[in-house]
Design a protein around this motif. Structure first.
Motif, PDB file in Angstrom:
ATOM      1  N   PHE A  20       0.830  -1.202   0.000  1.00  0.00           N
ATOM      2  CA  PHE A  20       0.000   0.000   0.000  1.00  0.00           C
ATOM      3  C   PHE A  20       0.868   1.258   0.000  1.00  0.00           C
ATOM      4  N   PHE A  21       1.891   1.270   0.852  1.00  0.00           N
ATOM      5  CA  PHE A  21       2.789   2.427   0.897  1.00  0.00           C
ATOM      6  C   PHE A  21       3.561   2.573  -0.412  1.00  0.00           C
ATOM      7  N   GLY A  22       3.864   1.432  -1.048  1.00  0.00           N
ATOM      8  CA  GLY A  22       4.541   1.492  -2.345  1.00  0.00           C
ATOM      9  C   GLY A  22       3.695   2.208  -3.382  1.00  0.00           C
ATOM     10  N   MET A  23       2.382   1.952  -3.362  1.00  0.00           N
ATOM     11  CA  MET A  23       1.474   2.645  -4.286  1.00  0.00           C
ATOM     12  C   MET A  23       1.451   4.152  -4.002  1.00  0.00           C
ATOM     13  N   LEU A  24       1.388   4.508  -2.711  1.00  0.00           N
ATOM     14  CA  LEU A  24       1.344   5.929  -2.342  1.00  0.00           C
ATOM     15  C   LEU A  24       2.653   6.636  -2.668  1.00  0.00           C
ATOM     16  N   SER A  25       3.760   5.959  -2.508  1.00  0.00           N
ATOM     17  CA  SER A  25       5.062   6.593  -2.766  1.00  0.00           C
ATOM     18  C   SER A  25       5.313   6.747  -4.264  1.00  0.00           C
ATOM     19  N   TRP A  26       4.753   5.858  -5.073  1.00  0.00           N
ATOM     20  CA  TRP A  26       4.954   5.955  -6.511  1.00  0.00           C
ATOM     21  C   TRP A  26       4.069   7.034  -7.127  1.00  0.00           C
ATOM     22  N   TYR A  27       2.885   7.223  -6.519  1.00  0.00           N
ATOM     23  CA  TYR A  27       1.950   8.230  -7.038  1.00  0.00           C
ATOM     24  C   TYR A  27       2.497   9.635  -6.791  1.00  0.00           C
ATOM     25  N   GLN A  28       2.303  10.508  -7.773  1.00  0.00           N
ATOM     26  CA  GLN A  28       2.624  11.928  -7.609  1.00  0.00           C
ATOM     27  C   GLN A  28       1.551  12.744  -8.300  1.00  0.00           C
ATOM     28  N   VAL A  79       0.965   1.026  12.132  1.00  0.00           N
ATOM     29  CA  VAL A  79       1.829   1.215  10.965  1.00  0.00           C
ATOM     30  C   VAL A  79       0.994   1.607   9.748  1.00  0.00           C
ATOM     31  N   LEU A  80      -0.109   0.896   9.539  1.00  0.00           N
ATOM     32  CA  LEU A  80      -0.952   1.133   8.374  1.00  0.00           C
ATOM     33  C   LEU A  80      -1.598   2.510   8.420  1.00  0.00           C
ATOM     34  N   VAL A  81      -2.161   2.877   9.567  1.00  0.00           N
ATOM     35  CA  VAL A  81      -2.875   4.149   9.682  1.00  0.00           C
ATOM     36  C   VAL A  81      -1.917   5.333   9.698  1.00  0.00           C
TER      37      VAL A  81
END
Length: 218
Positions: A20-28, A79-81
């Motif tokens: 999930f964090f990988g998706m958020l970090s890749w998005y800009q 961690v998730l929240v």
């Protein structure tokens, strides 16, 4: 075999959190802003929420609740929240501002598309650190300091807000201005309702810890 299933689900949720964090970090925003990233993140978060419900349900049903689950399960939730809100307040979701004069102009304001400011993250993080400290102190003396209703309600509010923010970022900005204003208002309502229930639940935990301390001291 049953004993290990809830713990395996908890471990799987931690792995989902990193995806999930990988998706958020890749998005800009206005960069790598393909809706696919946040749509995938939305689905991953829903699956993580389901595993959170399922591991607790199975642990109670099979009577295999243990120390590992009591410690690791809330850790993964935090961690998730918290990770989600940290990303939401970060550079990937900043709206490029058009300065009136220059970057030194007092009207030059940088905002996040998510509506989450760093101060909000500080409040959420402070509450979690406080409750974790109180829980550690209480359980070290043999007292049960498990989650209560306010803590579970806080988790529900936070999770709903995260999903609302994901939908708003992906689709809200494409609405007509009048509808976008209402969508942003609903997003902000969810954020500040989350902040309020987080603070209130933290105060209730403090009250509970004080009561337990007084009871043990008397």
């Amino acid at each position: 075999m049953f004993r290990h299933v809830p713990n395996a689900l908890t471990a799987a949720r931690l792995l989902l959190a990193f995806v999930f964090f990988g998706m958020l970090s890749w998005y800009q925003y206005q960069g790598r802003g393909d809706p696919w990233f946040l749509n995938t993140a939305f689905l991953i978060y829903l699956v993580a929420l389901f595993t959170d419900f399922l591991d607790g349900y199975l642990a109670r049903k099979w009577k295999v609740e243990g120390a590992f689950g009591r410690v690791v399960d809330p850790f993964v939730d935090k961690v998730l929240v918290l990770g989600s809100f940290i990303f939401f307040a970060g550079k990937n979701f900043i709206i490029p501002a058009t300065p009136v004069g220059s970057s030194h102009d007092p009207n030059f304001v940088v905002r996040t598309l998510t509506g989450v400011a760093p101060g909000i993250v500080v409040i959420l993080l402070a509450r979690e650190l406080l409750v974790t400290t109180l829980r550690s102190m209480s359980e070290s003396t043999g007292q049960n300091f498990g989650a209560v209703f306010s803590g579970k309600l806080k988790m529900v509010f936070q999770s709903v807000t995260i999903l609302v923010i994901l939908v708003y970022v992906n689709y809200g900005v494409h609405l007509q201005p009048s509808w976008e204003w209402w969508a942003a208002l609903f997003r902000d309502f969810c954020i500040w309702a989350t902040v309020a229930i987080t603070v209130i639940s933290g105060l209730l935990y403090v009250q509970r810890a004080v009561a337990m301390y007084r009871a043990s001291a008397s």
